[in-house]
Motif scaffolding. Structure first.
Motif, PDB file in Angstrom:
ATOM      1  N   GLN A  84       0.805  -1.222   0.000  1.00 42.84           N
ATOM      2  CA  GLN A  84       0.000   0.000   0.000  1.00 42.84           C
ATOM      3  C   GLN A  84       0.835   1.266   0.000  1.00 42.84           C
ATOM      4  O   GLN A  84       1.991   1.267   0.399  1.00 42.84           O
ATOM      5  CB  GLN A  84      -0.992  -0.021   1.161  1.00 42.84           C
ATOM      6  CG  GLN A  84      -0.388  -0.242   2.531  1.00 42.84           C
ATOM      7  CD  GLN A  84      -1.463  -0.468   3.586  1.00 42.84           C
ATOM      8  OE1 GLN A  84      -2.526  -1.031   3.308  1.00 42.84           O
ATOM      9  NE2 GLN A  84      -1.217  -0.007   4.801  1.00 42.84           N
ATOM     10  N   LEU A  85       0.211   2.346  -0.478  1.00 46.16           N
ATOM     11  CA  LEU A  85       0.847   3.655  -0.546  1.00 46.16           C
ATOM     12  C   LEU A  85       0.168   4.575   0.464  1.00 46.16           C
ATOM     13  O   LEU A  85      -0.984   4.346   0.848  1.00 46.16           O
ATOM     14  CB  LEU A  85       0.698   4.249  -1.956  1.00 46.16           C
ATOM     15  CG  LEU A  85       1.151   3.372  -3.127  1.00 46.16           C
ATOM     16  CD1 LEU A  85       0.784   4.033  -4.456  1.00 46.16           C
ATOM     17  CD2 LEU A  85       2.654   3.131  -3.055  1.00 46.16           C
ATOM     18  N   PHE A  86       0.882   5.625   0.878  1.00 42.54           N
ATOM     19  CA  PHE A  86       0.362   6.586   1.849  1.00 42.54           C
ATOM     20  C   PHE A  86       0.146   7.930   1.153  1.00 42.54           C
ATOM     21  O   PHE A  86       1.105   8.562   0.723  1.00 42.54           O
ATOM     22  CB  PHE A  86       1.364   6.723   3.000  1.00 42.54           C
ATOM     23  CG  PHE A  86       0.944   7.660   4.101  1.00 42.54           C
ATOM     24  CD1 PHE A  86      -0.006   7.275   5.041  1.00 42.54           C
ATOM     25  CD2 PHE A  86       1.506   8.925   4.215  1.00 42.54           C
ATOM     26  CE1 PHE A  86      -0.385   8.137   6.074  1.00 42.54           C
ATOM     27  CE2 PHE A  86       1.128   9.793   5.240  1.00 42.54           C
ATOM     28  CZ  PHE A  86       0.182   9.391   6.170  1.00 42.54           C
ATOM     29  N   ARG A  87      -1.085   8.323   0.955  1.00 38.78           N
ATOM     30  CA  ARG A  87      -1.473   9.615   0.373  1.00 38.78           C
ATOM     31  C   ARG A  87      -0.734   9.964  -0.929  1.00 38.78           C
ATOM     32  O   ARG A  87      -0.240  11.096  -1.084  1.00 38.78           O
ATOM     33  CB  ARG A  87      -1.287  10.737   1.408  1.00 38.78           C
ATOM     34  CG  ARG A  87      -1.859  10.417   2.782  1.00 38.78           C
ATOM     35  CD  ARG A  87      -1.872  11.611   3.707  1.00 38.78           C
ATOM     36  NE  ARG A  87      -3.000  12.492   3.417  1.00 38.78           N
ATOM     37  CZ  ARG A  87      -3.319  13.563   4.151  1.00 38.78           C
ATOM     38  NH1 ARG A  87      -2.568  13.899   5.190  1.00 38.78           N
ATOM     39  NH2 ARG A  87      -4.345  14.306   3.837  1.00 38.78           N
ATOM     40  N   PRO A  88      -0.627   9.015  -1.861  1.00 33.96           N
ATOM     41  CA  PRO A  88       0.175   9.282  -3.076  1.00 33.96           C
ATOM     42  C   PRO A  88      -0.390  10.416  -3.927  1.00 33.96           C
ATOM     43  O   PRO A  88       0.369  11.099  -4.627  1.00 33.96           O
ATOM     44  CB  PRO A  88       0.113   7.947  -3.832  1.00 33.96           C
ATOM     45  CG  PRO A  88      -1.146   7.296  -3.349  1.00 33.96           C
ATOM     46  CD  PRO A  88      -1.268   7.692  -1.909  1.00 33.96           C
ATOM     47  N   GLN A  89      -1.710  10.640  -3.839  1.00 35.33           N
ATOM     48  CA  GLN A  89      -2.310  11.738  -4.614  1.00 35.33           C
ATOM     49  C   GLN A  89      -1.670  13.068  -4.228  1.00 35.33           C
ATOM     50  O   GLN A  89      -1.513  13.960  -5.060  1.00 35.33           O
ATOM     51  CB  GLN A  89      -3.829  11.829  -4.359  1.00 35.33           C
ATOM     52  CG  GLN A  89      -4.612  10.598  -4.786  1.00 35.33           C
ATOM     53  CD  GLN A  89      -4.697   9.531  -3.689  1.00 35.33           C
ATOM     54  OE1 GLN A  89      -3.968   9.571  -2.687  1.00 35.33           O
ATOM     55  NE2 GLN A  89      -5.561   8.548  -3.882  1.00 35.33           N
ATOM     56  N   GLU A  90      -1.317  13.192  -2.938  1.00 33.78           N
ATOM     57  CA  GLU A  90      -0.707  14.439  -2.458  1.00 33.78           C
ATOM     58  C   GLU A  90       0.663  14.665  -3.096  1.00 33.78           C
ATOM     59  O   GLU A  90       1.067  15.798  -3.339  1.00 33.78           O
ATOM     60  CB  GLU A  90      -0.578  14.428  -0.928  1.00 33.78           C
ATOM     61  CG  GLU A  90      -1.902  14.380  -0.191  1.00 33.78           C
ATOM     62  CD  GLU A  90      -2.750  15.636  -0.388  1.00 33.78           C
ATOM     63  OE1 GLU A  90      -2.188  16.690  -0.747  1.00 33.78           O
ATOM     64  OE2 GLU A  90      -3.980  15.543  -0.212  1.00 33.78           O
ATOM     65  N   ASN A  91       1.386  13.568  -3.336  1.00 36.34           N
ATOM     66  CA  ASN A  91       2.702  13.720  -3.971  1.00 36.34           C
ATOM     67  C   ASN A  91       2.584  14.272  -5.386  1.00 36.34           C
ATOM     68  O   ASN A  91       3.361  15.145  -5.789  1.00 36.34           O
ATOM     69  CB  ASN A  91       3.442  12.380  -4.015  1.00 36.34           C
ATOM     70  CG  ASN A  91       3.877  11.935  -2.639  1.00 36.34           C
ATOM     71  OD1 ASN A  91       3.158  11.212  -1.956  1.00 36.34           O
ATOM     72  ND2 ASN A  91       5.020  12.390  -2.199  1.00 36.34           N
TER      73      ASN A  91
END
Ligand SMILES: *Cc1c(COP(=O)(O)O)cnc(C)c1O
Length: 356
Positions: A84-91
């Protein structure tokens, strides 16, 4: 959505067997994502290809005038094997903000999230298994036109490379020693401080070297104009707990808007702490210290998540914070955020993006 062409390696590398020796940023996986930008055509030819060196013109504009931006995030393996990824949209949102400042063409954030997931899915076996380890994801864009003149380029490459990385704290959450930089500055309002761009790191090296000479690990930057107000640490945002209030410098354009910073603020608010984003001077911190009210200092960033600060040196004054031990708010934030990232506690904030 554009199709991603896939060319698989015929020579897969052996994966590291001793995950305690991964370190950070030395090992790269078998494949990388590449996409071109050409003026008139836009972003095109997205592909996943074998990881490796590639030719570039000696006149490539990025090498001369530094038109480059990057991002940094991680893929985490949970106990049941899910990645899983953590808040990738923010990156990718932040990458577009960096792009605008550096006059680099913007990317399709949704497509980049899709491309990231496809690449990580393909390299799933490279996501390490041991506690605290992760797969570091480094997207970056740079100008490639062969032209030694100053202007925004017409051609760019966007790449994503992946690097298995070790547990940041293999020996527990050791507090870091930080040195307040009085001579050099990192950024000024109107400059590029908020953009994740190579230049911000190049100009930080001299201060960093000076800190190392004095046996300090990282630099705490003050504002570039008055050199009074605290901005951030090398590659982390900074927080102070003074008399129970959790304080971090406000985002004025010269501070990098960290995703860990934003998340730490949200966690603190959800737990009912008094939280302030405001200007805070180094003098206020020294005064709080003298009055016994500087409870905790910690940095936030993707690499370490929470990094307690044990020593803070400002001129001749050395402040030892919380007995050089991690404080309760730092520990709570570390446990909450890493708990969510590695799937050990429920993600009530909706920050996790699973890779299926
Ligand atoms: C990336 C970065 C941070 C931390 O940002 P996160 O999104 O939390 O990883 C802080 N300061 C600088 C200068 C950075 O480049």
């Amino acid at each position: 959505m554009m199709d991603i062409k896939i060319e698989k390696t015929t020579a897969p590398k052996a994966k590291p067997t001793d995950e305690s020796k991964l370190g950070f940023g030395h090992i790269f996986t078998d494949h990388m994502f590449v996409m071109n930008y050409d003026a008139g055509k836009g972003w095109n030819n997205p592909r996943i290809v074998p990881y490796g060196d590639f030719p570039i013109s000696p006149a490539a504009m990025c090498l001369h005038y530094g038109q480059e931006i990057f991002e940094g995030l991680k893929a985490y393996r949970t106990a049941d094997g899910t990645i899983q990824l953590f808040r990738p949209q923010e990156n990718y949102k932040r990458m577009n903000n960096s792009a605008k400042r550096m006059v680099i063409p913007e990317i399709d954030e949704e497509f980049m999230l899709y491309a990231t997931k496809e690449l990580v899915k393909m390299e799933a076996d490279w996501v390490p298994h041991s506690d605290g380890t992760s797969l570091y994801i480094r997207p970056f864009i740079f100008a490639t036109d062969p032209y030694v003149g100053v202007k925004p380029a017409d051609h760019y490459l966007l790449m994503i490379i992946l690097s298995p990385s070790g547990a940041y704290y293999s020996t527990g959450l050791n507090p870091v020693k930080i040195y307040v930089e009085n001579q050099y500055v990192r950024a000024v309002r109107g400059g590029t401080g908020f953009a994740k761009t190579a230049a911000n790191y190049a100009i930080s090296l001299a201060g960093q070297a000076e800190a190392h000479e004095q046996d300090y690990e990282q630099v705490l930057w003050l504002d570039g104009v008055e050199r009074k107000y605290v901005e951030e640490v090398g590659s982390m945002n900074i927080f102070f707990v003074i008399d129970g209030e959790v304080i971090t410098p406000e985002l004025t354009g010269s501070v990098l808007p960290g995703i860990t910073r934003m998340s730490a603020l949200e966690v603190c608010k959800s737990k009912g702490y008094k939280v302030s984003e405001r200007r805070i001077s180094i003098q206020e911190i020294a005064d709080a210290y003298d009055n016994g009210k500087l409870d905790e200092v910690f940095g936030t960033g993707t690499a370490a998540v929470i990094s307690p600060v044990g020593h803070l040196k400002w001129g001749d004054k050395v402040m030892t914070i919380n007995n050089n031990e991690i404080g309760p708010i730092s520990q709570m934030l570390y446990d909450t955020m890493t708990g969510i990232q590695w799937g050990k506690i429920p993600d009530k904030f909706g920050w996790i993006e699973k890779i299926d």
